[in-house]
Scaffold this motif. Structure first.
Motif, PDB file in Angstrom:
ATOM      1  N   VAL A 146       7.162  10.955 -15.535  1.00  0.00           N
ATOM      2  CA  VAL A 146       5.941  10.374 -15.003  1.00  0.00           C
ATOM      3  C   VAL A 146       5.910   8.928 -15.448  1.00  0.00           C
ATOM      4  CG1 VAL A 146       3.442  10.417 -15.121  1.00  0.00           C
ATOM      5  CG2 VAL A 146       4.705  12.539 -14.994  1.00  0.00           C
ATOM      6  N   THR A 147       5.881   8.030 -14.490  1.00  0.00           N
ATOM      7  CA  THR A 147       5.864   6.626 -14.851  1.00  0.00           C
ATOM      8  C   THR A 147       4.425   6.150 -14.990  1.00  0.00           C
ATOM      9  OG1 THR A 147       5.815   5.866 -12.586  1.00  0.00           O
ATOM     10  CG2 THR A 147       7.979   6.207 -13.569  1.00  0.00           C
ATOM     11  N   PHE A 148       4.325   4.994 -15.561  1.00  0.00           N
ATOM     12  CA  PHE A 148       3.017   4.387 -15.744  1.00  0.00           C
ATOM     13  C   PHE A 148       2.301   4.229 -14.412  1.00  0.00           C
ATOM     14  CE2 PHE A 148       0.200   0.954 -17.064  1.00  0.00           C
ATOM     15  CZ  PHE A 148      -0.261   1.515 -18.235  1.00  0.00           C
ATOM     16  N   GLN A 149       3.108   3.849 -13.415  1.00  0.00           N
ATOM     17  CA  GLN A 149       2.567   3.674 -12.070  1.00  0.00           C
ATOM     18  C   GLN A 149       1.982   4.990 -11.546  1.00  0.00           C
ATOM     19  OE1 GLN A 149       2.306   1.112 -10.129  1.00  0.00           O
ATOM     20  NE2 GLN A 149       1.643   2.347  -8.387  1.00  0.00           N
ATOM     21  N   ASP A 150       2.739   6.081 -11.687  1.00  0.00           N
ATOM     22  CA  ASP A 150       2.250   7.390 -11.242  1.00  0.00           C
ATOM     23  C   ASP A 150       0.951   7.734 -11.959  1.00  0.00           C
ATOM     24  OD1 ASP A 150       4.580   7.598  -9.824  1.00  0.00           O
ATOM     25  OD2 ASP A 150       5.615   8.735 -11.397  1.00  0.00           O
ATOM     26  N   PHE A 151       0.970   7.499 -13.256  1.00  0.00           N
ATOM     27  CA  PHE A 151      -0.179   7.905 -14.053  1.00  0.00           C
ATOM     28  C   PHE A 151      -1.424   7.120 -13.641  1.00  0.00           C
ATOM     29  CE2 PHE A 151      -2.468   9.122 -17.863  1.00  0.00           C
ATOM     30  CZ  PHE A 151      -1.983  10.403 -18.051  1.00  0.00           C
ATOM     31  N   THR A 152      -1.222   5.839 -13.365  1.00  0.00           N
ATOM     32  CA  THR A 152      -2.352   5.036 -12.897  1.00  0.00           C
ATOM     33  C   THR A 152      -2.922   5.613 -11.611  1.00  0.00           C
ATOM     34  OG1 THR A 152      -1.096   3.181 -13.718  1.00  0.00           O
ATOM     35  CG2 THR A 152      -3.087   2.677 -12.524  1.00  0.00           C
ATOM     36  N   ASN A 153      -2.014   5.989 -10.708  1.00  0.00           N
ATOM     37  CA  ASN A 153      -2.488   6.561  -9.452  1.00  0.00           C
ATOM     38  C   ASN A 153      -3.228   7.880  -9.684  1.00  0.00           C
ATOM     39  OD1 ASN A 153      -1.879   4.675  -7.548  1.00  0.00           O
ATOM     40  ND2 ASN A 153       0.220   5.419  -7.237  1.00  0.00           N
ATOM     41  N   TYR A 154      -2.720   8.688 -10.608  1.00  0.00           N
ATOM     42  CA  TYR A 154      -3.434   9.937 -10.946  1.00  0.00           C
ATOM     43  C   TYR A 154      -4.846   9.638 -11.408  1.00  0.00           C
ATOM     44  CZ  TYR A 154       0.891  12.743 -11.248  1.00  0.00           C
ATOM     45  OH  TYR A 154       2.037  13.409 -10.986  1.00  0.00           O
ATOM     46  N   LEU A 155      -4.915   8.663 -12.334  1.00  0.00           N
ATOM     47  CA  LEU A 155      -6.212   8.371 -12.933  1.00  0.00           C
ATOM     48  C   LEU A 155      -7.191   7.863 -11.889  1.00  0.00           C
ATOM     49  CD1 LEU A 155      -5.249   6.647 -16.289  1.00  0.00           C
ATOM     50  CD2 LEU A 155      -6.274   8.880 -15.971  1.00  0.00           C
ATOM     51  N   MET A 156      -6.670   7.215 -10.841  1.00  0.00           N
ATOM     52  CA  MET A 156      -7.574   6.647  -9.845  1.00  0.00           C
ATOM     53  C   MET A 156      -8.004   7.650  -8.792  1.00  0.00           C
ATOM     54  SD  MET A 156      -6.333   2.841  -9.148  1.00  0.00           S
ATOM     55  CE  MET A 156      -7.697   2.622  -8.014  1.00  0.00           C
ATOM     56  N   SER A 157      -7.390   8.830  -8.815  1.00  0.00           N
ATOM     57  CA  SER A 157      -7.743   9.789  -7.787  1.00  0.00           C
ATOM     58  C   SER A 157      -9.003  10.555  -8.185  1.00  0.00           C
ATOM     59  CB  SER A 157      -6.581  10.760  -7.584  1.00  0.00           C
ATOM     60  OG  SER A 157      -7.018  11.845  -6.825  1.00  0.00           O
ATOM     61  N   LYS A 158      -9.802  10.895  -7.179  1.00  0.00           N
ATOM     62  CA  LYS A 158     -11.047  11.610  -7.479  1.00  0.00           C
ATOM     63  C   LYS A 158     -10.762  13.041  -7.888  1.00  0.00           C
ATOM     64  CE  LYS A 158     -14.439   9.208  -4.639  1.00  0.00           C
ATOM     65  NZ  LYS A 158     -14.931   9.163  -3.282  1.00  0.00           N
ATOM     66  N   THR A 159      -9.738  13.633  -7.297  1.00  0.00           N
ATOM     67  CA  THR A 159      -9.558  15.058  -7.504  1.00  0.00           C
ATOM     68  C   THR A 159      -8.279  15.409  -8.248  1.00  0.00           C
ATOM     69  OG1 THR A 159      -8.547  15.146  -5.341  1.00  0.00           O
ATOM     70  CG2 THR A 159     -10.861  15.694  -5.465  1.00  0.00           C
ATOM     71  N   THR A 160      -7.212  14.658  -8.006  1.00  0.00           N
ATOM     72  CA  THR A 160      -5.935  15.065  -8.588  1.00  0.00           C
ATOM     73  C   THR A 160      -5.961  14.920 -10.105  1.00  0.00           C
ATOM     74  OG1 THR A 160      -4.923  14.176  -6.626  1.00  0.00           O
ATOM     75  CG2 THR A 160      -3.461  14.743  -8.428  1.00  0.00           C
ATOM     76  N   SER A 161      -5.453  15.940 -10.791  1.00  0.00           N
ATOM     77  CA  SER A 161      -5.388  15.874 -12.239  1.00  0.00           C
ATOM     78  C   SER A 161      -4.022  15.364 -12.654  1.00  0.00           C
ATOM     79  CB  SER A 161      -5.598  17.254 -12.835  1.00  0.00           C
ATOM     80  OG  SER A 161      -6.900  17.660 -12.560  1.00  0.00           O
ATOM     81  N   PRO A 162      -4.003  14.484 -13.660  1.00  0.00           N
ATOM     82  CA  PRO A 162      -2.721  13.957 -14.102  1.00  0.00           C
ATOM     83  C   PRO A 162      -1.898  15.008 -14.840  1.00  0.00           C
ATOM     84  CG  PRO A 162      -4.532  12.569 -14.808  1.00  0.00           C
ATOM     85  CD  PRO A 162      -5.130  13.819 -14.306  1.00  0.00           C
TER      86      PRO A 162
ATOM     87  N   THR B 111       0.828  -1.202   0.000  1.00  0.00           N
ATOM     88  CA  THR B 111       0.000   0.000   0.000  1.00  0.00           C
ATOM     89  C   THR B 111       0.863   1.254   0.000  1.00  0.00           C
ATOM     90  OG1 THR B 111      -1.535  -1.254   1.335  1.00  0.00           O
ATOM     91  CG2 THR B 111      -1.978   1.080   1.099  1.00  0.00           C
ATOM     92  N   SER B 112       1.959   1.232   0.775  1.00  0.00           N
ATOM     93  CA  SER B 112       2.736   2.460   0.864  1.00  0.00           C
ATOM     94  C   SER B 112       3.492   2.732  -0.425  1.00  0.00           C
ATOM     95  CB  SER B 112       3.705   2.390   2.042  1.00  0.00           C
ATOM     96  OG  SER B 112       4.620   1.368   1.831  1.00  0.00           O
ATOM     97  N   VAL B 113       3.788   1.704  -1.176  1.00  0.00           N
ATOM     98  CA  VAL B 113       4.515   1.939  -2.424  1.00  0.00           C
ATOM     99  C   VAL B 113       3.562   2.206  -3.579  1.00  0.00           C
ATOM    100  CG1 VAL B 113       5.994   0.863  -4.131  1.00  0.00           C
ATOM    101  CG2 VAL B 113       6.523   0.638  -1.738  1.00  0.00           C
ATOM    102  N   LEU B 114       2.549   1.360  -3.704  1.00  0.00           N
ATOM    103  CA  LEU B 114       1.698   1.467  -4.885  1.00  0.00           C
ATOM    104  C   LEU B 114       0.637   2.544  -4.736  1.00  0.00           C
ATOM    105  CD1 LEU B 114       1.008  -2.188  -5.986  1.00  0.00           C
ATOM    106  CD2 LEU B 114       2.601  -0.562  -6.937  1.00  0.00           C
ATOM    107  N   GLY B 115       0.243   2.836  -3.505  1.00  0.00           N
ATOM    108  CA  GLY B 115      -0.840   3.792  -3.328  1.00  0.00           C
ATOM    109  C   GLY B 115      -2.145   3.213  -3.839  1.00  0.00           C
ATOM    110  N   THR B 116      -2.977   4.068  -4.407  1.00  0.00           N
ATOM    111  CA  THR B 116      -4.323   3.626  -4.788  1.00  0.00           C
ATOM    112  C   THR B 116      -4.297   2.524  -5.839  1.00  0.00           C
ATOM    113  OG1 THR B 116      -4.262   5.626  -6.087  1.00  0.00           O
ATOM    114  CG2 THR B 116      -5.741   5.591  -4.207  1.00  0.00           C
TER     115      THR B 116
END
Lengths: 368, 389, 532
Positions: B180-196, A236-241
């Motif tokens: 911006v890695t794929f991982q970061d971008f996925t997390n952006y996309l999953m956030s309700k408010t944060t814009s990628p 969780t701490s690395v991958l986040g959501t």
């Protein structure tokens, strides 16, 4: 191989328990889709809740020294009701065996070698397990501390390597979950990796010393739980959501590791850890299935059962569930309830009855 | 003994059968494996379909030291194909390539401008599912088409995809953009408010040479690209997200300019809710050093340092404000303020998150900057005649 | 019913066994007669006309009163001694009054004349033959139904040299030879303790080889000795040519590729093993002494570890483990990576490897297999050849197969590196070279078929197999599994000698304490030693 020929000692029991629990680490990830970033809390809560149950299992084993679950059932519930309960248990063991075999196949097809048919993995894995079980309890008990050491090494190692990616604010806000979901996820953790250690009621009779069985059982349980907790925290701490949509977050997490351009792509060490822990788990399940059937049928040795039981288990692993979705759905909604009597009801009730009726009675040196 | 022989014979026979049945499923020989190192996604000319460019390396051309075998051909091959979906298009490529494309070593996904404006999520879904995609794969947005980017022959390496990777990793030197890695971008996309956000890349073409340049970052709303940050705005964003590594900060001072190098930067974001108002408090601690000055005056004095700090604060603040203005103008929470509120105020979050689009443009951001200047480099005075007073 | 049948069979077997024993006794039972001619005829019948059997008739006593004969085998007997201490006294110095009966003459010869020690009185023909065959000189006397067996053995033997298999830089350089008595002497020279006990056996119907169990009485587990005794007793074979024969007969796991009986060529090593509670089996005719029980970890220990400083020893110990894994796994891992898991190779390395592999006509599994076979052929060729030719072989191997195969584009350069690494590593653990060679192919096969999954499964299989093995009752993987913390001091690292207070847990359990006091700090005096 006589059913109870091999003897194990307390520390081997401890490592077996820890290894057994670690074997489940890949299969409880669907719990994250319920508990999200609070899954560490669910694991912690489940751990606390499960302690009395684990103590209850070891107390039962200690009270009936050298008697396995099937014999205990016979003593406590009489030969007719006891036999019925034993058969139910055997079905449960058998189901666990098949599902874990299937889980191994799913893991390899999903992450390591996607084009290879699943039966290949399951059959070869089961063959090696059958070979191990053929040697009795001793070899698997003897390598269990190696698997646990390896798992701990991998878990801490990956955590250190991922240190720059760790973001503990991913756990905030703490306890955002609706209480209903929280209870569900605690129940999943309690039922699937934690209280499955109930199966050790079939292993504990082979202990050579019952003096400190409570302590070592609990230590093993705590070790396994701690590892699962650390894995969950790391993911969780690395991958986040994004860990919540991943089917196998542990594997995905380790794929992130990139130190320099060379020290990267080391997820195979995790695949190896998952495989060897699962190996111990499946061997234990295989052993207890065989041992309990042999005990029920009053066979001297379970050797003749190895091939048929293994074969049926493999076939059930092939045909059980037509998709990963139905597997997860049923694990989430049926399996956890199906296990309640085996894990949370029958053992405490047995212990209570044994206490009330002052069982086991002794006839000379024999327990009856 | 005889029984053993029979068992051995059985084992032998089953092994032979095993040989026949197995051993081919996942096996791929290295020398026939088309290794993909970069993928570009564009709209097909027909606009209905998607066009995928895969950059495949040619190992035989890579042999030998870099640059020495210039007589040889390119070390890469760009394969283009179209299909209804990404996977479809990639599999269509087997009509032209010599095998199933191996994307596990894909280093970069270049998203064409049109695709980015349309919405990227549906195009990235395949990559998220495919077990071969690495979470460290980089994502860049092309200011035009991705084909153009992947076709630009680099000067320092032999493979464009590799040069783009190096380029986006080098952004931390000036902190005008970030990888911006794929991982970061996925997390952006999953956030309700944060814009990628993602780095924006263009190909600068001359008559003969063409080079790639990363200029600022693309801003998304949801999964659609809605605008872009220029270089100083990008840095303004990075100050707040805490991604500043180093960079040059040119500040005016006494009619001349002083160049400061950012050595160290930290940030802290504290959301505050008072009644109906939401405040965001951004605190930045920066440490810099003087690397260049145009004036002939000696700046290594206490007063000058105090003054310089103030100017530095202003410079940082103006960068942040420019980014903030752009973001609020486009109503995109690229800073992740929403998530910060979520982490602190979980009770209020439900209401806030549903109204975030209304709240964000008018959100009040307090910026507090504490900067310091560490050193003046190898010399303290500029190299001008010194008067002994 | 089956039990009944079994009983009958057992009964029959027992009876035949019994009668066999009777026959044996009958054979041995043929006694010497009191006629010299008859006795000599008997001997000639049994020994045949071999020209190395010398029957020397002589008249004994300065009056030539008694007829006698010396029987010995040419080449096994010290001729000078024979002349000096037997022939001369017998023929010249013997003075005996006529009233002495023939019987007492023999005793008098024994007591007064012969200066040799260890003289036996023999009255059975079989014993007599045995004595002759082992190199004793036999004196027969007319009119006596007894004979004297005089040990005057001397034959050509190799002197004590540095062993080829285990050469050391630091530590004693002497190795065992082919003669059992010399070997035992070498051991006695190290352990001067009355508790060093030996039990002798003669095994092999045709070769009558001397076999000797050596152990420390107060350290060894007595059950171990009983077990060795029963296993040695079970051996019914015609020939023991080397200790490897004994090993094959007493092994725990005869089908195993891992040796469960150790062997070594160095007296100090055998002494250390005996002192840990193991038993050694000396076999005449072999410089290799067997030690039981053997632990897997012993393959990674070398005597020199204990003679040098612990840090370096620990490092080499770890290196040996690494080399072992490299030598058994690296071809498999290479194949698994290049054919199944290209994903796991770092990108730049993959490019280089792909470039190296370009144009190679074989799949990498086949390529590896070919190279490994070539390596094994080269190694086998190199071992048996005389040294000058051996170097030629290695040049041909290295140049032709390494260089040319790569430049001809048959083999990728990476493959050569992998095979070379495998080969070099395999020599680090010399005692496991054989099992490692087999395991290498095993893992190669698994990797070629199932990639990493195959490797992991193979590894687990081997691990379980090793965990289930026992060598004379001791778990084979001992300090590692079952885990023994005190044993860990001498497993992956080598702790200082003074810190190893205990013997290995299972082997030396009857006398666990090796030493009571650990390292003592320098005394206060230490500072003042140089003061004066």
């Amino acid at each position: 191989m006589n059913i109870k020929e091999g003897k194990i000692n307390n520390s081997q029991l401890m490592f077996l328990v820890a290894s057994f629990m670690l074997g489940t680490s890949t299969f409880i990830h669907f719990m994250d889709t319920i508990a999200f970033h609070d899954s560490w809390l669910a694991i912690l809560t489940a751990f606390v809740i499960c302690i009395p149950f684990v103590l209850c299992y070891s107390a039962l084993a200690k009270r009936f020294q050298g008697k396995d679950l099937i014999q205990i059932n016979d003593i406590i519930y009489g030969s007719f009701l006891g036999k019925i309960i034993s058969i139910l248990y055997i079905v449960y063991f058998f189901l666990l065996l098949s599902l874990n075999l299937k889980g191994l196949g799913d893991f390899y097809v999903g992450y390591v070698m996607p084009e290879t048919p699943k039966p290949v993995f399951i059959i070869i894995f089961a063959l090696v397990c059958a070979y191990t079980v053929g040697h009795g309890l001793e070899p698997m008990a003897r390598i269990s501390h190696l698997t646990v050491t390896y798992a701990i090494f991998v878990i801490t190692g990956t955590f250190l390597l991922l240190y720059s990616e760790v973001d503990f604010t991913n756990f905030l806000p703490i306890f955002e979950l609706p209480i209903k979901d929280f209870i569900q996820s605690v129940h999943i953790v309690a039922a699937i990796p934690f209280c499955e250690v109930m199966v050790f009621l079939m292993v504990m009779p082979s202990l050579n010393n019952f003096g400190e069985v409570n302590k070592y059982m609990l230590l093993g349980f705590a070790l396994g739980a701690l590892c699962l907790l650390v894995i969950s925290v790391r993911d969780t701490s690395v991958l986040g959501t994004s860990s919540f949509i991943s089917n196998n977050a542990a594997y995905q997490t380790v794929r992130i590791i990139e130190i320099g351009e060379f020290f990267t792509r080391i997820e195979i060490v995790v695949a190896m850890g998952i495989t060897i822990c699962l190996f111990i788990k499946i061997c234990v399940l295989y052993y207890i299935t065989l041992a309990s059937i042999a005990q029920l049928l009053k066979l001297k040795s379970y050797k003749t059962l190895i091939i048929p039981i293994g074969g049926i288990a493999i076939i059930i692993a092939f045909i059980a569930y037509d998709s990963i979705v139905s597997h997860n759905y049923s694990a989430k909604n049926y399996h956890v309830f199906y296990t309640i009597p085996y894990q949370f009801i029958i053992p405490p009730v047995s212990l209570l009855i044994a206490k009330l009726r002052r069982l086991p009675k002794r006839k000379g040196r024999e327990l009856i | 003994m005889k029984k053993r022989m029979i068992i051995l014979f059985k084992i032998l026979i089953s092994t032979v059968i095993l040989f026949n049945l197995t051993g081919c499923w996942n096996a791929n020989e290295l020398n026939t494996l088309p290794i993909v190192v970069g993928i570009g996604i564009d709209k097909a000319p027909s606009d209905e379909e998607v066009q995928v460019v895969a950059q495949i390396i040619k190992p035989q051309e890579l042999q030998g030291s870099l640059g020495s075998s210039d007589g040889g051909g390119e070390a890469y091959w760009n394969l283009t194909s179209t299909g209804e979906t990404i996977f479809d298009a990639i599999r269509e490529m087997t009509h032209e390539s010599s095998g199933r494309l191996y994307t596990a070593h894909n280093q970069i996904i270049v998203i064409g401008n049109k695709i980015a404006s349309e919405g990227v999520q549906k195009y990235l879904d395949f990559f998220m599912r495919a077990h071969e995609t690495r979470p460290n794969t980089l994502i860049v947005i092309s200011s035009n088409t991705s084909t153009e980017i992947l076709d630009t022959k680099p000067e320092l390496t032999r493979i464009p995809a590799e040069s783009i990777t190096r380029l986006s990793e080098a952004q931390e030197i000036q902190s005008h953009s970030k990888k911006v890695t794929f991982q970061d971008f996925t997390n952006y996309l999953m956030s309700k408010t944060t814009s990628p956000v993602a780095p924006l890349i263009t190909s600068l073409k001359d008559k003969e040479t063409s080079t790639l340049k990363i200029e600022g970052m693309a801003i998304f709303k949801g999964d659609q690209m809605v605008g872009q940050l220029d270089e100083s705005e990008s840095r303004g964003l990075l100050w707040v997200t805490g991604d500043i590594k180093t960079g040059a900060l040119v500040v005016p001072y006494k009619n001349e300019v002083v160049t400061l190098e950012i050595i160290n930067a930290k940030r802290k974001i504290t959301p505050k809710i008072q009644g109906d108002n939401i405040y965001i408090h951004v605190e930045i601690k920066e440490e810099g050093k003087i690397v260049e000055q145009t004036s002939k005056e000696n700046l290594a004095t206490l007063q000058d340092f105090e003054e310089l700090k103030k100017v530095q604060n202003e410079a940082i603040k103006s960068e942040i404000l420019s980014a903030l203005n752009k973001a609020q103008e486009l109503n995109t929470d690229i800073f992740g303020f929403g998530e910060e509120i979520h982490k602190k105020y979980k009770e209020e979050w439900k209401e806030i998150s549903s109204n975030w689009d209304k709240i964000f443009p008018s959100i009040e951001v307090e910026i507090e900057i504490q900067s310091s200047i560490d050193s003046t480099g190898k010399i303290s005075h500029p190299a001008v005649p010194q008067s002994l007073e | 019913m089956f039990n009944y049948l079994k009983k009958i069979i057992h009964y029959k077997k027992a009876i035949t066994k019994h009668t066999n024993n009777l026959d044996d006794e009958k054979d041995q039972g043929v006694s010497l007669t009191s006629h010299l001619d008859e006795n000599l005829n008997m001997l000639k019948n049994i020994l045949g006309n071999s020209n190395d059997i010398i029957i020397k008739l002589l008249n004994i006593g300065n009056n030539h009163d008694y007829k006698g004969a010396l029987v010995y085998i040419d080449g096994l007997v010290d001729k000078t001694m024979l002349y000096e201490s037997i022939m001369r006294p017998l023929q010249n110095e013997m003075s005996c009054s006529k009233d002495c009966s023939n019987l007492t003459v023999l005793d008098r010869i024994n007591e007064r004349l012969l200066s040799s020690t260890n003289i036996d009185n023999v009255s059975k023909i079989k014993l007599l033959i045995d004595n002759i065959l082992t190199g004793n000189t036999v004196l027969l006397l007319d009119g006596s139904n007894q004979a004297l067996a005089i040990p005057l053995q001397k034959w050509e033997k190799r002197s004590i040299e540095q062993p080829v298999t285990e050469s050391v830089v630091r530590g004693p350089h002497q190795g065992f030879t082919e003669t059992i008595s010399t070997n035992i002497t070498l051991l006695r020279r190290i352990i001067k303790n009355p508790d060093l006990r030996m039990e002798s056996y003669t095994i092999g119907d045709q070769t009558n080889t001397n076999v000797c169990i050596v152990y420390m009485k107060d350290i060894v587990n007595p059950k171990l000795i009983t077990e060795i005794n029963t296993r040695l007793d079970r051996i019914k074979t015609d020939a023991i040519l080397e200790s490897g024969y004994i090993e094959a007969f007493i092994e725990d796991a005869p089908y195993s590729i891992f040796a469960t009986v150790g062997n070594c060529e160095k007296p100090d090593k055998v002494a250390s093993k005996i002192l840990e509670g193991r038993a050694a089996i000396f076999v005449d005719g072999s410089p290799f002494v067997l030690t039981v029980p053997l632990l897997f970890i012993e393959n990674f220990q070398s005597t020199e570890d204990y003679y040098s400083r612990p840090y370096f020893s620990s490092m080499t110990r770890l290196l040996r483990f690494v080399s072992y894994f490299i030598t058994i796994l690296s071809p498999g891992i290479y194949v698994a990576l290049t054919t199944y898991h290209q994903e796991l190779i770092p990108t730049q390395l993959l490019f280089t490897m792909a470039a190296g592999q370009y144009g190679i006509p074989f799949p990498s599994a086949i390529e590896t297999l070919i190279m490994l076979i070539i390596f094994d052929i080269l190694r086998e060729a190199g071992i048996r050849l005389p040294k000058p030719v051996g170097s030629a072989v290695s040049i041909v191997g290295a140049l032709v197969l390494g260089e040319s195969a790569v430049s001809a584009g048959l083999i990728s350069p990476f493959m050569v590196i992998i095979v070379a690494l495998t080969a070099i590593s395999s020599f680090v653990i010399s005692s496991q070279t054989d099992s490692a060679a087999i395991l290498r192919y095993f893992f190669l096969l698994l990797a070629g078929l199932f990639g990493a999954f195959g490797l992991i499964m193979g590894f687990l299989f081997i691990l379980v197999y090793l965990a289930s093995l026992r060598s004379f009752g001791t778990p084979y993987l001992l300090p590692i599994s079952p885990l023994s913390m005190s044993g860990m001091k001498d497993t992956f690292i080598r702790a200082p000698i003074w810190a190893m207070l205990k013997r290995p847990k299972t082997i030396g359990k009857y006398n666990l304490n090796r030493q009571t006091e650990s390292y003592m700090k320098p005394t206060e005096n230490n500072r003042n030693i140089n003061d004066e």
